[in-house]
Design an enzyme around this catalytic site. Sequence first.
Site, PDB file in Angstrom:
ATOM      1  N   PHE A  93      33.428  38.650  33.401  1.00 37.33           N
ATOM      2  CA  PHE A  93      33.507  38.348  34.833  1.00 37.33           C
ATOM      3  C   PHE A  93      32.079  38.228  35.400  1.00 37.33           C
ATOM      4  CE2 PHE A  93      34.183  39.371  39.333  1.00 37.33           C
ATOM      5  CZ  PHE A  93      35.204  38.485  39.620  1.00 37.33           C
ATOM      6  N   ASP A 130      34.774  47.760  31.704  1.00 34.51           N
ATOM      7  CA  ASP A 130      35.243  47.359  33.033  1.00 34.51           C
ATOM      8  C   ASP A 130      36.771  47.332  32.958  1.00 34.51           C
ATOM      9  OD1 ASP A 130      36.095  45.959  35.293  1.00 34.51           O
ATOM     10  OD2 ASP A 130      34.322  44.660  35.331  1.00 34.51           O
ATOM     11  N   TYR A 184      41.448  48.037  44.396  1.00 33.09           N
ATOM     12  CA  TYR A 184      42.306  47.146  45.197  1.00 33.09           C
ATOM     13  C   TYR A 184      43.235  46.245  44.383  1.00 33.09           C
ATOM     14  CZ  TYR A 184      38.261  44.171  44.164  1.00 33.09           C
ATOM     15  OH  TYR A 184      37.245  43.514  43.524  1.00 33.09           O
ATOM     16  N   LYS A 185      43.173  46.337  43.045  1.00 37.37           N
ATOM     17  CA  LYS A 185      44.056  45.478  42.240  1.00 37.37           C
ATOM     18  C   LYS A 185      45.341  46.241  41.934  1.00 37.37           C
ATOM     19  CE  LYS A 185      40.119  43.148  40.047  1.00 37.37           C
ATOM     20  NZ  LYS A 185      40.120  41.794  40.594  1.00 37.37           N
ATOM     21  N   ARG A 194      46.969  31.425  36.656  1.00 38.04           N
ATOM     22  CA  ARG A 194      47.045  32.843  36.289  1.00 38.04           C
ATOM     23  C   ARG A 194      48.164  33.531  37.068  1.00 38.04           C
ATOM     24  NH1 ARG A 194      42.128  37.017  37.461  1.00 38.04           N
ATOM     25  NH2 ARG A 194      43.039  37.056  39.520  1.00 38.04           N
TER      26      ARG A 194
HETATM   27  C1  LIG Z   1      36.513  42.160  35.677  1.00 37.64           C
HETATM   28  C2  LIG Z   1      36.132  42.338  37.104  1.00 37.64           C
HETATM   29  N1  LIG Z   1      35.112  43.155  37.420  1.00 37.64           N
HETATM   30  C3  LIG Z   1      34.744  43.363  38.703  1.00 37.64           C
HETATM   31  C4  LIG Z   1      35.399  42.721  39.730  1.00 37.64           C
HETATM   32  C5  LIG Z   1      35.040  42.927  41.157  1.00 37.64           C
HETATM   33  O1  LIG Z   1      34.012  43.694  41.502  1.00 37.64           O
HETATM   34  P1  LIG Z   1      33.792  44.031  43.038  1.00 37.64           P
HETATM   35  O2  LIG Z   1      34.956  44.807  43.516  1.00 37.64           O
HETATM   36  O3  LIG Z   1      32.514  44.750  43.046  1.00 37.64           O
HETATM   37  O4  LIG Z   1      33.742  42.746  43.790  1.00 37.64           O
HETATM   38  C6  LIG Z   1      36.475  41.871  39.445  1.00 37.64           C
HETATM   39  C7  LIG Z   1      37.189  41.145  40.524  1.00 37.64           C
HETATM   40  O5  LIG Z   1      36.697  40.833  41.575  1.00 37.64           O
HETATM   41  C8  LIG Z   1      36.828  41.680  38.100  1.00 37.64           C
HETATM   42  O6  LIG Z   1      37.837  40.875  37.792  1.00 37.64           O
HETATM   43  N1  LIG Z   2      37.823  40.931  45.074  1.00 38.86           N
HETATM   44  C1  LIG Z   2      38.184  39.697  45.429  1.00 38.86           C
HETATM   45  C2  LIG Z   2      37.880  39.207  46.686  1.00 38.86           C
HETATM   46  C3  LIG Z   2      38.267  37.934  47.067  1.00 38.86           C
HETATM   47  C4  LIG Z   2      38.965  37.161  46.175  1.00 38.86           C
HETATM   48  C5  LIG Z   2      39.280  37.607  44.923  1.00 38.86           C
HETATM   49  C6  LIG Z   2      38.860  38.864  44.524  1.00 38.86           C
HETATM   50  C7  LIG Z   2      39.126  39.361  43.171  1.00 38.86           C
HETATM   51  O1  LIG Z   2      39.259  40.520  42.977  1.00 38.86           O
HETATM   52  C8  LIG Z   2      39.221  38.392  42.079  1.00 38.86           C
HETATM   53  C9  LIG Z   2      39.539  39.044  40.774  1.00 38.86           C
HETATM   54  N2  LIG Z   2      38.506  39.937  40.310  1.00 38.86           N
HETATM   55  C10 LIG Z   2      39.800  38.079  39.664  1.00 38.86           C
HETATM   56  O2  LIG Z   2      39.975  38.522  38.544  1.00 38.86           O
HETATM   57  O3  LIG Z   2      39.901  36.914  39.853  1.00 38.86           O
END
Ligand SMILES: Cc1ncc(COP(=O)(O)O)c(C=O)c1O
Ligand SMILES: Nc1ccccc1C(=O)C[C@H](N)C(=O)O
Length: 401
Positions: A128, A199, A224-225, A373
Amino acid sequence: MIEHLLTLDARDPLAHKRAEFTLPEGVVYLDGNSLGAMPRAVPDRLARVLHGEWGEALIRSWTAGADRGEDWMALPDRVAAKVARLIGAQAHEVAVGDSTSVNLFKVLAAALHLNPDRRVILTDAENFPTDLYVAQGLGELLGRGHELRRVPAREIAAQLTPDVAAVLLTEVDYRTGERLDMAAVTAAAHAQGVLTVWDLAHSAGAFPVDLRGAGADFAVGCGYKYLNGGPGAPAFVFVAERHLPHAPTALSGWMGHADPFEMERSYRPAENARRFVVGTPQVLSLSALDTALDVFEDVNLGDLRAKSLSLTDTFIELMAPLGERFPLTLATPLDHARRGSQVSYRHPDAARVMARLTGRGIIGDFRTPDILRFGFTPLYHSHLDVARAVLGVQAVLEEQA
Ligand SMILES: Cc1ncc(COP(=O)(O)O)c(C=O)c1O
Ligand SMILES: Nc1ccccc1C(=O)C[C@H](N)C(=O)O
């Protein structure tokens, strides 16, 4: 087929959990891997925090109820204990706060410090973006010639050379949903003197994670997921017990101090992972996450995984005939051990397909360049939802043909 799905739903030990979420009518929400749905109990909790704890009790809330562990000061620790159960950690190995990106910086900095004679951070070339950027930025900041080495995930084990300090991997790939073997990769890394940073953004809350069983060194993940803590919810950080006494906090703030209100002149970190909390806890969002995590309290994590696999198997099976009529290629492994809780397909016009699906209330994600997805959330999906989603995909593909 529908009868079979109804039978699966009738036998589902988690079917009652759906009532604990607010979900809009007529929508099949397959995006809990980006933003989890809202648990019903969250608005009341936030109203209590806003009106009672902030509005009425004001500053006293930082310490009120400390004897019962109900004070705001202890909120990050209470939330950490709930997360710990879901990721196979002990409560004192987990801290909650900041974002996943920030936490990644902290643990990667600690890992590099613990392996000072090596200069390579090894990672999946398709990791990511934030993982790649944080690693790159940290390496440059250190100014000691660190290199971010990006290789295909499958080659990681073969690339654990003596110059590698740490391997940084996302357990479940955000595009394909492929899951790595955390225990095997960690063992291979340790055999070569390499520390592991995992991660768990697409793992925590999706299936039971066993950080201790795998012997992992460090981990981070999103609130938040699949944990359903709400937009921008605080993230978590895991530091294995054996590293806690030596793991430096790159961001040493007063809330990670052993005794913040002593106001000592020099930094003395808390003994537990609390040292990775930097500044004042985000009480509103931590409160939402705290209540959201209660949804997991009576959930058997084995049931969670079994249902997740049943949902993704069902989706793959029902989509198969569409793959023969349209240019859809399954990107997710069929092998259960290599699958997270999402299913992805490649399609040459994926962006338009997903826009149309969303218009029909089937909400998934498009991920560049060609990925459709679909995230499955065992707490609030039924097998019937899966069938509805497939009918939606069929309608959109037929319309577009
Ligand atoms: C693998 C992964 N790591 C990290 C993040 C996000 O990090 P953050 O919450 O700091 O934006 C995401 C999605 O946004 C993700 O899919
Ligand atoms: N934090 C976000 C804010 C805005 C839009 C998407 C995200 C996501 O979390 C994307 C996710 N990490 C992803 O795997 O696509």
